[in-house]
Design a protein around this motif. Structure first.
Motif, mmCIF file in Angstrom:
data_model
loop_
_atom_site.group_PDB
_atom_site.id
_atom_site.type_symbol
_atom_site.label_atom_id
_atom_site.label_comp_id
_atom_site.label_asym_id
_atom_site.label_seq_id
_atom_site.Cartn_x
_atom_site.Cartn_y
_atom_site.Cartn_z
ATOM 1 N N GLU A 133 46.655 29.822 30.194
ATOM 2 C CA GLU A 133 45.421 30.543 29.901
ATOM 3 C C GLU A 133 44.280 29.535 29.792
ATOM 4 O O GLU A 133 44.370 28.552 29.043
ATOM 5 N N ILE A 134 43.222 29.755 30.544
ATOM 6 C CA ILE A 134 42.123 28.789 30.624
ATOM 7 C C ILE A 134 41.447 28.587 29.267
ATOM 8 O O ILE A 134 41.162 27.459 28.857
ATOM 9 N N LYS A 135 41.206 29.647 28.538
ATOM 10 C CA LYS A 135 40.442 29.559 27.283
ATOM 11 C C LYS A 135 41.204 28.831 26.187
ATOM 12 O O LYS A 135 40.624 28.042 25.432
ATOM 13 N N THR A 136 42.510 29.067 26.083
ATOM 14 C CA THR A 136 43.278 28.539 24.948
ATOM 15 C C THR A 136 44.237 27.410 25.312
ATOM 16 O O THR A 136 44.698 26.682 24.434
ATOM 17 N N GLY A 137 44.566 27.280 26.599
ATOM 18 C CA GLY A 137 45.554 26.288 27.008
ATOM 19 C C GLY A 137 46.985 26.731 26.760
ATOM 20 O O GLY A 137 47.933 25.982 27.028
ATOM 21 N N ALA A 138 47.151 27.951 26.258
ATOM 22 C CA ALA A 138 48.497 28.467 25.982
ATOM 23 C C ALA A 138 49.221 28.766 27.296
ATOM 24 O O ALA A 138 48.599 29.160 28.288
ATOM 25 N N VAL A 139 50.535 28.562 27.283
ATOM 26 C CA VAL A 139 51.355 28.770 28.477
ATOM 27 C C VAL A 139 52.065 30.123 28.386
ATOM 28 O O VAL A 139 52.635 30.466 27.346
ATOM 29 N N TYR A 140 52.018 30.877 29.477
ATOM 30 C CA TYR A 140 52.686 32.179 29.551
ATOM 31 C C TYR A 140 53.524 32.236 30.819
ATOM 32 O O TYR A 140 53.194 31.612 31.830
ATOM 33 N N LEU A 141 54.605 32.995 30.767
ATOM 34 C CA LEU A 141 55.456 33.200 31.941
ATOM 35 C C LEU A 141 55.169 34.576 32.529
ATOM 36 O O LEU A 141 55.217 35.583 31.822
ATOM 37 N N PHE A 142 54.868 34.606 33.831
ATOM 38 C CA PHE A 142 54.517 35.852 34.506
ATOM 39 C C PHE A 142 55.603 36.256 35.498
ATOM 40 O O PHE A 142 56.100 35.423 36.262
ATOM 41 N N ASN A 143 55.937 37.532 35.481
ATOM 42 C CA ASN A 143 56.812 38.095 36.500
ATOM 43 C C ASN A 143 56.162 37.894 37.869
ATOM 44 O O ASN A 143 54.947 38.079 38.005
ATOM 45 N N PRO A 144 56.926 37.506 38.899
ATOM 46 C CA PRO A 144 56.334 37.301 40.231
ATOM 47 C C PRO A 144 55.575 38.512 40.753
ATOM 48 O O PRO A 144 54.636 38.381 41.531
ATOM 49 N N LEU A 145 55.969 39.713 40.307
ATOM 50 C CA LEU A 145 55.352 40.930 40.816
ATOM 51 C C LEU A 145 54.305 41.512 39.870
ATOM 52 O O LEU A 145 53.856 42.639 40.048
ATOM 53 N N ALA A 146 53.899 40.714 38.875
ATOM 54 C CA ALA A 146 52.807 41.149 38.001
ATOM 55 C C ALA A 146 51.539 41.319 38.839
ATOM 56 O O ALA A 146 51.220 40.482 39.686
ATOM 57 N N GLU A 147 50.810 42.416 38.609
ATOM 58 C CA GLU A 147 49.593 42.687 39.371
ATOM 59 C C GLU A 147 48.388 42.098 38.637
ATOM 60 O O GLU A 147 48.166 42.387 37.458
ATOM 61 N N VAL A 148 47.630 41.266 39.346
ATOM 62 C CA VAL A 148 46.502 40.549 38.744
ATOM 63 C C VAL A 148 45.306 40.597 39.692
ATOM 64 O O VAL A 148 45.422 41.001 40.850
ATOM 65 N N MET A 149 44.160 40.161 39.178
ATOM 66 C CA MET A 149 42.936 40.098 39.982
ATOM 67 C C MET A 149 42.605 38.638 40.282
ATOM 68 O O MET A 149 42.643 37.788 39.385
ATOM 69 N N VAL A 150 42.278 38.347 41.529
ATOM 70 C CA VAL A 150 41.903 36.985 41.918
ATOM 71 C C VAL A 150 40.539 36.646 41.330
ATOM 72 O O VAL A 150 39.616 37.459 41.349
ATOM 73 N N VAL A 151 40.420 35.428 40.782
ATOM 74 C CA VAL A 151 39.136 34.933 40.269
ATOM 75 C C VAL A 151 38.635 33.868 41.232
ATOM 76 O O VAL A 151 39.305 32.865 41.476
ATOM 77 N N ASN A 152 37.467 34.088 41.797
ATOM 78 C CA ASN A 152 36.911 33.137 42.771
ATOM 79 C C ASN A 152 36.091 32.055 42.079
ATOM 80 O O ASN A 152 35.511 32.276 41.032
#
Length: 202
Positions: free
Chosen positions: A183-202
């Motif tokens: 996570e950019i704001k906190t530096g915390a690490v998270y594990l994401f499912n490969p098929l998690a739906e997300v939005m691209v940030v340009n």
């Protein structure tokens, strides 16, 4: 409006009459539920004055809606046969799930890719269709996705993406079956499912 007409709005063509018969035969309260991120469907066994209750998320594509519905009816049948003696996704449930899928294989309900994925899944069905990555990937092809939504596995390493609550992450390496993301704001690490739906940030 009768059950078949209502169910036809959510199920593949030809499946609604079978599900409607099951609802009547098992005297089941069948609810089309709001979208839930933690589960696709739910079964509740009879308790006090209430009978069998099944709920399935309204926002599933027709094939996912049908597979989830069969999954929950397999729980109902297993409860009728074994009550609390059977494990929730034990051998008895697996046997019933396979048996209850048969009517839909005998009809041409599923497109070839979905049918093949279900056949593989039926060899050892797990707690949920979304825990089987192959079946989930195939079912996902039939989802209507908002513009800009992608799966984490499709993003290049070090890409930035956001989730529904607007938090922004950087994609890292695959660790076993999940992607390690920061996570950019906190530096915390998270594990994401490969098929998690997300939005691209340009």
């Amino acid at each position: 409006m009768d059950k078949v007409n209502v169910l036809s709005n959510y199920l593949p063509e030809g499946a609604a009459p079978v599900i409607a018969r099951w609802i009547d035969y098992f005297k089941c309260e069948f609810k089309i539920s709001r979208g839930r991120s933690t589960k696709y469907g739910d079964y509740r066994h009879p308790y006090k004055d209430e009978g069998h209750r099944i709920s399935v998320n309204y926002n599933l594509n027709p094939y996912a809606f049908l597979i989830t519905t069969v999954h929950e009816f397999a729980h109902l049948l297993t409860w009728n046969e074994h009550k609390r003696k059977a494990k929730p996704h034990g051998l008895e449930w697996k046997s019933n799930f396979k048996r209850m899928m048969k009517p839909f294989f005998e009809q041409t309900i599923f497109p070839p890719d979905v049918k093949q994925a279900i056949v593989s899944y039926l060899e050892n069905p797990s707690a949920s269709s979304c825990t089987d990555l192959n079946l989930f990937r195939v079912l996902n092809r039939y989802d209507k996705k908002p513009e800009g939504v992608v799966h984490v596995e499709k993003l290049p390493i070090n890409s930035l993406f956001s989730i529904k609550n607007k938090r922004i992450f950087k994609k890292g390496e695959l660790v076993r079956k999940r992607y390690k993301c920061v996570e950019i704001k906190t530096g915390a690490v998270y594990l994401f499912n490969p098929l998690a739906e997300v939005m691209v940030v340009n």
